[in-house]
Design an enzyme around this catalytic site. Structure first.
Site, PDB file in Angstrom:
ATOM      1  N   ASP A 168      -4.818   4.779  -2.274  1.00 55.47           N
ATOM      2  CA  ASP A 168      -4.979   6.190  -1.924  1.00 55.47           C
ATOM      3  C   ASP A 168      -4.149   7.082  -2.846  1.00 55.47           C
ATOM      4  OD1 ASP A 168      -6.593   6.579   0.783  1.00 55.47           O
ATOM      5  OD2 ASP A 168      -5.601   4.631   0.720  1.00 55.47           O
ATOM      6  N   ARG A 219      -6.307  15.463   5.080  1.00 54.73           N
ATOM      7  CA  ARG A 219      -5.727  14.123   4.862  1.00 54.73           C
ATOM      8  C   ARG A 219      -4.645  14.207   3.776  1.00 54.73           C
ATOM      9  NH1 ARG A 219      -8.968   9.431   5.938  1.00 54.73           N
ATOM     10  NH2 ARG A 219      -6.913   8.576   6.417  1.00 54.73           N
ATOM     11  N   GLN A 223     -12.027  -0.517   9.595  1.00 55.31           N
ATOM     12  CA  GLN A 223     -12.911  -0.216   8.454  1.00 55.31           C
ATOM     13  C   GLN A 223     -13.461  -1.513   7.834  1.00 55.31           C
ATOM     14  OE1 GLN A 223      -9.963   1.187   9.051  1.00 55.31           O
ATOM     15  NE2 GLN A 223      -9.805   3.272   8.206  1.00 55.31           N
ATOM     16  N   ASN A 241      -1.794   2.444   0.136  1.00 51.74           N
ATOM     17  CA  ASN A 241      -3.145   2.076   0.596  1.00 51.74           C
ATOM     18  C   ASN A 241      -3.078   1.836   2.091  1.00 51.74           C
ATOM     19  OD1 ASN A 241      -5.956   1.500  -0.069  1.00 51.74           O
ATOM     20  ND2 ASN A 241      -5.490  -0.624   0.483  1.00 51.74           N
ATOM     21  N   ARG A 258     -14.400   8.891   4.872  1.00 47.44           N
ATOM     22  CA  ARG A 258     -13.067   8.402   4.610  1.00 47.44           C
ATOM     23  C   ARG A 258     -13.120   7.538   3.336  1.00 47.44           C
ATOM     24  NH1 ARG A 258     -14.336   3.742   4.051  1.00 47.44           N
ATOM     25  NH2 ARG A 258     -12.172   3.335   3.861  1.00 47.44           N
ATOM     26  N   GLY A 259     -11.900   7.154   2.876  1.00 45.61           N
ATOM     27  CA  GLY A 259     -11.828   6.484   1.574  1.00 45.61           C
ATOM     28  C   GLY A 259     -11.466   7.543   0.535  1.00 45.61           C
TER      29      GLY A 259
HETATM   30  O1  MRU Z   1      -7.966   5.973   6.349  1.00 45.86           O
HETATM   31  P1  MRU Z   1      -9.021   5.631   5.326  1.00 45.86           P
HETATM   32  O2  MRU Z   1     -10.154   4.856   5.885  1.00 45.86           O
HETATM   33  O3  MRU Z   1      -9.460   6.844   4.538  1.00 45.86           O
HETATM   34  O4  MRU Z   1      -8.235   4.661   4.275  1.00 45.86           O
HETATM   35  C1  MRU Z   1      -8.940   4.209   3.164  1.00 45.86           C
HETATM   36  C2  MRU Z   1      -8.169   3.268   2.311  1.00 45.86           C
HETATM   37  O5  MRU Z   1      -7.005   2.979   2.500  1.00 45.86           O
HETATM   38  C3  MRU Z   1      -8.900   2.753   1.094  1.00 45.86           C
HETATM   39  O6  MRU Z   1      -8.467   1.460   0.765  1.00 45.86           O
HETATM   40  C4  MRU Z   1      -8.624   3.682  -0.094  1.00 45.86           C
HETATM   41  O7  MRU Z   1      -8.827   5.006   0.311  1.00 45.86           O
HETATM   42  C5  MRU Z   1      -9.514   3.382  -1.271  1.00 45.86           C
HETATM   43  S1  MRU Z   1     -11.182   3.741  -0.888  1.00 45.86           S
HETATM   44  C6  MRU Z   1     -12.003   3.365  -2.328  1.00 45.86           C
END
Ligand code: MRU
Length: 302
Positions: free
Chosen positions: A193, A47, A152, A203, A4-5
């Site tokens: 994101d 996603r 997270q 985000n 994820r990220g």
């Molecule tokens: O649902 P996730 O864990 O994928 O969400 C991640 C985030 O919101 C992060 O802040 C974003 O993707 C930047 S990761 C460098």
């Protein structure tokens, strides 16, 4: 959510397409291309919010449409995936150096979700900025939001910061406003994101609340993100698709029911922070500010 990220999702998406291509047993070149579209559509459906995924899939699609032979396309897809990985890793190093200049010695920085190497490769994004400032010898302390519902911040950010040797204090998301009002926060920095052409940024859910609280308390609010996270095709953040995830992620923590069985729960995974709450966006080509419509256009063309 094993991976994820946003940047990591894009990198993994590219590798998934390359692996999917190598697994196809085509009856013909046309059959291969048809099946490749299926592979790309499957990965695209994982996603919806992270722009980096679609940035990577567009590049992989261009490779499949290159007119090369099936064998050549399979090789080229593997090469392109490695290139995307390397570019994202390089981008994190450059943006971390630009961002570290904004972090002053002695500051306490609040961050949300996880934006380290686990989420972005390389140095990470927002965490890359914080860790780079620390490595430059600045005394930096971190308040890390646990980041409900999937934690997270508690599970990943606390771990990455401990490993980097930074003093980190874990807080629940609803404590952030208190610490800001008490003057315990010098800046807030998060990742993103997807960033629209006007600077609105999506985000992890909870980021918008932090941005409003930061503005109310005259605290700079920074977003660190590679240019692959910017989506110039979207005029404003209202057009950013927001992933809705299972209510069970809210009613349960790591499988343990924490609410009355059967209660309804909402679970939007991201929110949008309007550009007017964002002090600056830190990219691998430099730090940009208002008017974002111009600075984003310029940095993409640079
Ligand atoms: O649902 P996730 O864990 O994928 O969400 C991640 C985030 O919101 C992060 O802040 C974003 O993707 C930047 S990761 C460098």
């Amino acid at each position: 959510m094993k991976i994820r990220g946003a940047p990591a999702i894009g990198i993994a998406g590219a590798y998934a397409v390359a692996l999917g291509a190598a697994k196809i047993k085509p009856a013909s070149r046309d059959d291969f291309l048809k099946k490749m579209n299926g592979v790309i559509d499957t990965v695209a459906a994982t996603r919806p919010t992270a722009r980096n995924l679609f940035f990577a899939l567009e590049r992989m699609k261009q490779v499949t449409e290159s007119g090369k032979s099936v064998i050549q396309i399979i090789k080229a897809l593997a090469d392109e995936a490695v290139k995307i990985h390397q570019e994202e890793a390089d981008a994190t190093r450059h943006l971390s150096l630009f961002g570290a200049e904004l972090i002053k010695d002695g500051w306490t920085v609040l961050t949300h979700c996880n934006t380290g190497p686990l989420a972005a490769s390389g140095y990470g994004t927002a965490l890359g900025v914080i860790i780079t400032a620390h490595k430059q010898g600045k005394k930096v302390e971190v308040l890390a939001d646990e980041t409900r519902p999937l934690l997270q911040g508690a599970r990943l950010t606390a771990w990455e910061l401990q490993r980097a040797g930074l003093p980190v204090t874990l807080i629940t998301d609803n404590m952030a406003g208190h610490f800001m009002r008490m003057g315990k926060v010098d800046c807030v920095i998060t990742g993103a994101d997807r960033i629209a052409a006007n600077g609105d940024a999506a985000n992890k859910i909870g980021t918008y609340s932090l941005a409003v609280l930061a503005k109310e308390n005259n605290i700079p609010f920074y977003i660190a993100a590679p240019i692959s996270t910017i989506d110039p095709s979207l005029k404003t953040g209202e057009e950013i698709p927001i992933e809705e995830r299972s209510p069970e992620e809210v009613t349960h923590i790591q499988g343990a029911l924490i609410a009355p069985a059967g209660v309804a729960a909402a679970n939007p995974a991201f929110d949008v922070t309007p550009a007017r709450y964002i002090t600056a966006i830190i990219t691998e080509k430099g730090v940009i500010g208002e008017p974002y419509r111009l600075s984003i256009r310029d940095i993409i063309e640079r």
